[in-house]
Write a protein that holds these residues in place. Structure first.
Motif: not given
Length: 186
Positions: A165-182
């Protein structure tokens, strides 16, 4: 079975080549400068005298340790366990020394108070600079990702519905294959 040309192009590269596309030689040289500077500041003007190449070896050891997950660091250098990769790469004492003085930024320089990630900005910028060069597919996804973290951090988020419950929140932009783009830490 048909071959996907783009996948094969990436697949032909060695994992180390892909790693160094994110963390180039300039990154390792700056990391060695900051680590040597920090050791001088902490050890009464005595430097650990590390190099970019030695820090690359240290990173390799960290990756291997994350894979093997022994309960104690000294076990990786145990002759009984037969892990020559570790004791042939560097001594346990040198590993401990470098780990203790590893530094990404100069603590003595003035900085913006608004940048809460200034201590690891060198690392984040390297990863983001590579993300910017990745091709953008037609279909992308924006999502939040919770990063388990038990250390001290001013911006950990409490989300009671999550397993940790206590974590870092990260917003991610990904491709449909799951590759992180940003990514952007909240």
């Amino acid at each position: 079975m048909e071959d996907d040309g783009e996948f094969n192009e990436v697949n032909e590269k060695e994992p180390s080549d892909l790693f160094f596309e994110y963390f180039n030689l300039e990154f390792w040289e700056e990391l060695s400068i900051q680590t040597n500077l920090y050791s001088v500041q902490q050890r009464a003007h005595k430097s650990v005298k590390t190099t970019a190449h030695e820090l690359m070896k240290l990173a390799g050891l960290f990756i291997a340790m994350g894979t093997l997950k022994y309960p104690q660091v000294r076990m990786y250098w145990s002759r009984e366990l037969g892990l020559p990769y570790f004791f042939n790469t560097m001594t346990r004492d040198r590993f401990s020394e470098l780990r203790n003085y590893l530094q990404f930024a100069d603590n003595s320089t003035p900085r913006e108070d608004s940048d809460k990630l200034w201590k690891i900005r060198l690392f984040i910028d390297c990863v983001r600079n590579k993300y910017i060069t990745l091709p953008r597919p037609e279909h992308i996804s924006i999502d939040e990702q919770m990063i388990p973290f038990s250390g001290r951090c001013q911006f950990r988020q409490y989300v009671p519905s999550k397993p940790n419950s206590l974590e870092l929140k990260n917003f991610i932009l990904t491709s449909t294959e799951g590759l992180v783009l940003y990514f952007k830490l909240y």
